[in-house]
Design a protein around this motif. Structure first.
Motif, mmCIF file in Angstrom:
data_model
loop_
_atom_site.group_PDB
_atom_site.id
_atom_site.type_symbol
_atom_site.label_atom_id
_atom_site.label_comp_id
_atom_site.label_asym_id
_atom_site.label_seq_id
_atom_site.Cartn_x
_atom_site.Cartn_y
_atom_site.Cartn_z
ATOM 1 N N ILE A 111 0.850 -1.244 -0.215
ATOM 2 C CA ILE A 111 -0.044 0.114 -0.117
ATOM 3 C C ILE A 111 0.839 1.313 0.029
ATOM 4 C CG2 ILE A 111 -1.636 1.217 1.404
ATOM 5 C CD1 ILE A 111 -2.825 -1.245 2.266
ATOM 6 N N GLY A 112 1.990 1.350 0.812
ATOM 7 C CA GLY A 112 2.867 2.409 0.907
ATOM 8 C C GLY A 112 3.558 2.726 -0.531
ATOM 9 N N MET A 113 4.034 1.543 -1.034
ATOM 10 C CA MET A 113 4.755 1.568 -2.463
ATOM 11 C C MET A 113 3.794 2.132 -3.466
ATOM 12 S SD MET A 113 7.534 1.485 -4.180
ATOM 13 C CE MET A 113 8.266 1.543 -2.632
ATOM 14 N N ALA A 114 2.514 1.632 -3.401
ATOM 15 C CA ALA A 114 1.743 2.003 -4.533
ATOM 16 C C ALA A 114 1.254 3.677 -4.357
ATOM 17 C CB ALA A 114 0.320 1.205 -4.509
ATOM 18 N N ALA A 115 1.162 4.025 -2.944
ATOM 19 C CA ALA A 115 0.939 5.483 -2.832
ATOM 20 C C ALA A 115 2.164 6.404 -3.329
ATOM 21 C CB ALA A 115 0.538 5.649 -1.227
ATOM 22 N N GLU A 116 3.192 5.706 -2.910
ATOM 23 C CA GLU A 116 4.360 6.803 -3.410
ATOM 24 C C GLU A 116 4.690 6.848 -4.814
ATOM 25 O OE1 GLU A 116 9.190 6.419 -3.037
ATOM 26 O OE2 GLU A 116 8.167 5.352 -1.694
ATOM 27 N N THR A 117 4.507 5.352 -5.517
ATOM 28 C CA THR A 117 4.755 5.368 -7.130
ATOM 29 C C THR A 117 3.502 6.202 -7.710
ATOM 30 O OG1 THR A 117 3.971 3.136 -7.422
ATOM 31 C CG2 THR A 117 6.282 3.617 -7.059
ATOM 32 N N ASN A 118 2.285 5.990 -7.199
ATOM 33 C CA ASN A 118 1.158 6.738 -8.030
ATOM 34 C C ASN A 118 1.344 8.287 -7.795
ATOM 35 O OD1 ASN A 118 -1.784 4.720 -6.820
ATOM 36 N ND2 ASN A 118 -0.057 4.342 -7.911
ATOM 37 N N ALA A 119 1.830 8.657 -6.584
ATOM 38 C CA ALA A 119 1.947 10.227 -6.438
ATOM 39 C C ALA A 119 3.274 10.686 -7.416
ATOM 40 C CB ALA A 119 2.456 10.572 -5.061
ATOM 41 N N LEU A 120 4.210 10.150 -7.641
ATOM 42 C CA LEU A 120 5.384 10.415 -8.487
ATOM 43 C C LEU A 120 4.816 10.371 -10.086
ATOM 44 C CD1 LEU A 120 8.205 8.370 -6.969
ATOM 45 C CD2 LEU A 120 7.780 10.999 -6.830
ATOM 46 N N VAL A 121 4.073 9.337 -10.467
ATOM 47 C CA VAL A 121 3.605 9.263 -11.867
ATOM 48 C C VAL A 121 2.662 10.327 -11.875
ATOM 49 C CG1 VAL A 121 2.227 7.729 -13.141
ATOM 50 C CG2 VAL A 121 4.073 6.705 -12.087
ATOM 51 N N THR A 122 1.738 10.639 -11.048
ATOM 52 C CA THR A 122 0.511 11.882 -11.225
ATOM 53 C C THR A 122 1.292 13.242 -11.377
ATOM 54 O OG1 THR A 122 -0.873 10.468 -9.844
ATOM 55 C CG2 THR A 122 -1.456 12.966 -9.868
ATOM 56 N N ALA A 123 2.417 13.279 -10.414
ATOM 57 C CA ALA A 123 3.355 14.689 -10.375
ATOM 58 C C ALA A 123 3.972 14.648 -11.801
ATOM 59 C CB ALA A 123 4.179 14.537 -9.328
ATOM 60 N N MET A 124 4.254 13.738 -12.186
ATOM 61 C CA MET A 124 5.269 13.829 -13.520
ATOM 62 C C MET A 124 4.238 13.830 -14.928
ATOM 63 S SD MET A 124 8.627 11.549 -12.898
ATOM 64 C CE MET A 124 7.884 10.057 -12.201
ATOM 65 N N GLN A 125 2.961 13.397 -14.591
ATOM 66 C CA GLN A 125 1.924 13.137 -15.767
ATOM 67 C C GLN A 125 2.580 12.490 -16.873
ATOM 68 O OE1 GLN A 125 -1.630 14.605 -15.603
ATOM 69 N NE2 GLN A 125 -0.800 14.292 -13.741
#
Length: 134
Positions: A111-125
């Motif tokens: 869950i923590g890893m998914a939240a982190e990578t989701n945020a990075l991908v979202t930020a980088m679009q």
């Protein structure tokens, strides 16, 4: 503090629609315990009936996913949605279905890893790779 009245067993017994759902919850779960989610929904019998029918179909019916996997997914989604009640409720349900401390720890790591990578991908679009498109 709840924003609705939590129905007692006596109040539920007095309303045939609520009583029928509570009786089915007890029979399906093989437990006398009715949690506060259902007691709060009892204020709206139609919503109580609809929600129980849907939840029973998804979570209690046999399917391609085993019961523990369903609970683990429910914990992950509840975490993403910030629902403390659901996190506690479904963690207890997962433990009752055999979740070990090691599995819980690994789930939290995922869950923590998914939240982190989701945020990075979202930020980088980032655009979705063609190979990943369904």
């Amino acid at each position: 503090m709840a924003t609705v009245t939590l129905w007692s067993d006596a109040e539920a017994e007095a309303d045939p629609r609520v009583k029928a759902v509570f009786d089915d919850i007890r029979a399906t779960r093989r437990s006398e315990f009715i949690n506060n989610f259902w007691r709060g929904l009892a204020n709206q019998p139609a919503v109580l009936e609809r929600t129980w029918a849907s939840l029973k179909q998804v979570m209690a019916a046999d399917g391609a996913l085993d019961p523990l996997t369903k609970e683990l997914i429910y914990i992950a989604v509840s975490t993403a949605n910030g629902c403390s009640y659901c996190i506690h409720s479904h963690t207890a349900a997962a433990r009752a279905k055999g979740m070990t401390d090691a599995q819980h720890g690994e789930l939290l790591a995922v869950i923590g890893m998914a939240a982190e990578t989701n945020a990075l991908v979202t930020a980088m679009q980032l655009p979705v790779d063609r190979e990943f498109e369904a």
